[in-house]
Design a protein around this motif. Sequence first.
Motif, PDB file in Angstrom:
ATOM      1  N   ILE A 218       0.834  -1.205   0.000  1.00  0.00           N
ATOM      2  CA  ILE A 218       0.000   0.000   0.000  1.00  0.00           C
ATOM      3  C   ILE A 218       0.868   1.254   0.000  1.00  0.00           C
ATOM      4  CG2 ILE A 218      -0.212  -0.007   2.518  1.00  0.00           C
ATOM      5  CD1 ILE A 218      -2.795   1.240  -0.095  1.00  0.00           C
ATOM      6  N   ILE A 219       2.044   1.197   0.644  1.00  0.00           N
ATOM      7  CA  ILE A 219       2.964   2.333   0.621  1.00  0.00           C
ATOM      8  C   ILE A 219       3.504   2.533  -0.789  1.00  0.00           C
ATOM      9  CG2 ILE A 219       5.101   3.274   1.561  1.00  0.00           C
ATOM     10  CD1 ILE A 219       2.772   3.097   3.546  1.00  0.00           C
ATOM     11  N   LEU A 220       3.850   1.426  -1.463  1.00  0.00           N
ATOM     12  CA  LEU A 220       4.336   1.506  -2.838  1.00  0.00           C
ATOM     13  C   LEU A 220       3.244   2.053  -3.765  1.00  0.00           C
ATOM     14  CD1 LEU A 220       6.267  -1.894  -3.081  1.00  0.00           C
ATOM     15  CD2 LEU A 220       7.203   0.384  -2.624  1.00  0.00           C
ATOM     16  N   LEU A 221       1.981   1.660  -3.520  1.00  0.00           N
ATOM     17  CA  LEU A 221       0.870   2.153  -4.332  1.00  0.00           C
ATOM     18  C   LEU A 221       0.707   3.659  -4.173  1.00  0.00           C
ATOM     19  CD1 LEU A 221      -1.676   1.818  -6.081  1.00  0.00           C
ATOM     20  CD2 LEU A 221      -2.932   1.212  -3.990  1.00  0.00           C
ATOM     21  N   MET A 222       0.789   4.158  -2.944  1.00  0.00           N
ATOM     22  CA  MET A 222       0.627   5.592  -2.715  1.00  0.00           C
ATOM     23  C   MET A 222       1.793   6.378  -3.315  1.00  0.00           C
ATOM     24  SD  MET A 222      -1.043   5.728   1.102  1.00  0.00           S
ATOM     25  CE  MET A 222      -1.176   7.508   1.053  1.00  0.00           C
ATOM     26  N   LEU A 223       2.998   5.827  -3.245  1.00  0.00           N
ATOM     27  CA  LEU A 223       4.144   6.450  -3.888  1.00  0.00           C
ATOM     28  C   LEU A 223       3.904   6.559  -5.388  1.00  0.00           C
ATOM     29  CD1 LEU A 223       7.121   7.393  -4.123  1.00  0.00           C
ATOM     30  CD2 LEU A 223       7.761   4.968  -4.225  1.00  0.00           C
ATOM     31  N   ALA A 224       3.465   5.453  -6.006  1.00  0.00           N
ATOM     32  CA  ALA A 224       3.224   5.436  -7.454  1.00  0.00           C
ATOM     33  C   ALA A 224       2.168   6.454  -7.843  1.00  0.00           C
ATOM     34  CB  ALA A 224       2.798   4.039  -7.887  1.00  0.00           C
ATOM     35  N   ALA A 225       1.086   6.547  -7.078  1.00  0.00           N
ATOM     36  CA  ALA A 225      -0.005   7.455  -7.428  1.00  0.00           C
ATOM     37  C   ALA A 225       0.416   8.911  -7.307  1.00  0.00           C
ATOM     38  CB  ALA A 225      -1.212   7.174  -6.535  1.00  0.00           C
ATOM     39  N   ASN A 226       1.256   9.235  -6.313  1.00  0.00           N
ATOM     40  CA  ASN A 226       1.751  10.607  -6.191  1.00  0.00           C
ATOM     41  C   ASN A 226       2.698  10.960  -7.330  1.00  0.00           C
ATOM     42  OD1 ASN A 226       1.131  12.295  -3.485  1.00  0.00           O
ATOM     43  ND2 ASN A 226       0.913  10.109  -3.072  1.00  0.00           N
TER      44      ASN A 226
END
Length: 477
Positions: free
Chosen positions: A425-433
């Motif tokens: 989920i941390i990697l997903l939020m990084l990608a989306a930003n």
Amino acid sequence: MSAVEARTGLDPWVRAELPDPPAPKGLNWVKVVGPGVIVLGLSIGGGEFLLGPAAFVRYGLSLLWITSVSVFFQTIFNTELMRYTVATGEPVFTGFMRTRPGRAFWAWFYAGMYFLQTGWPYSAGLSAGAIFFLVTRRMATSADTATIYNIGAGTFLLCILLLLAGRRIERTLELLNWVMVVCILGGFLALALWFAPLATWFTAAAGLFGFDRTTGAFSFLPGDADFQLLAALAGYSGAGGMVNIALSSWARDKGYGMGERVGYIPAAVGGHKVKLAHAGFIFAPDAENMRRWRGWWRIVRADQWGVFFAGALLGMVLPAVLYVTLLPGGSNIQGLGISAALAFGINARSGALLGGIVALLGAWILFKTQLDIVESMVRSLTDILWTGSRRVRAWSHGDVRIVYYVALSVVCLWGIVALRLAQPIILLMLAANVAAVVFTIAALHLLYLNTCLLPPALHPPLWRRISLVAMACFYGT
């Protein structure tokens, strides 16, 4: 004087006639649209199924206005990407490399942004959470980190294997995404009609415009907002950043406009060597070609407004009403088990059978999203190398499959390592930003490309130019 499109060292366009567009009727439209289905199927896995629900459960459905604005801007952006590809047959990455300061600068820039956004196989890791729940009937915790990693790595490798087979890779993805879009949206619609009360549907409809029915006022931002989460929601409402840009490559492989003359990327197993042109074409804007251009633009509108825009809004609203109905308001569901949160809520409400079906849907959504992300990244890196480097074309003896599958091997090895670096989920939020940063830059770059390189008759109208500037401002904010 050299052609303006060749000033950074790439070969100039070749003059040719624009191919005739198809004229579909009825169900034949299903055969004609395609790129929009791929990017819609991809969008459902990140923003719509995870980031949106995480924000709506925590802050309420009035935040759906972010989705309305984001999907509108992304649809404009997507159609402008396809404007360039229909006109030239080139993916937009090639167009970007035709602008100053030079092809090498933009090749490294967009390859780096692609790595920062999609180099993390977060969807495979998140899919592992749903598979874990399906088998154990409990939410994963920090004690299950090693198990989640092993499941995620296996899921990621399965994505790699699927990209080896077929004839035309774009067609394989299109068929898989038709199955996904029909089954997933149909399944979510049935669940939402069963579980969500009528009042929640009205609240969601009002939320698309930023209106909060509980307070009777517009509420665009919560007072205690987590701006990393909200920026991630904006970035991944719809597809997101570099993945949107890959749409132009899928349009080329589908044969939209001049893409019919350029070629496509074939698969390793079942495909055959195809001559993929490293430079595109352009047509004289005479009466006949402009008639054909309007026919192609009709296809583009149907693919993006009829499939992507409508599907992306529906894909966000349906999970949203389910999550806020089944999970306590104010909950923070960001963790290893986020992909199983909806299945957990339905399992508690309606039993193990329905909960298991929802967990299976979640696992399939995220697996399919990872497949699309990997393919889009490898495809884009291949296009950058193929069009930007004579040495690469000579080394591969003119067979683009060699470049594609070498890039795929590198991405595979890195993905196995990257899965260990942080929670999915941390990697997903990084990608989306990162996707939001990409939109801020690429919207203006695309505006420059379509107004400075294309012939004046093909330039976007004023309202589209204003929309691209507004898009850059929105995502920059």
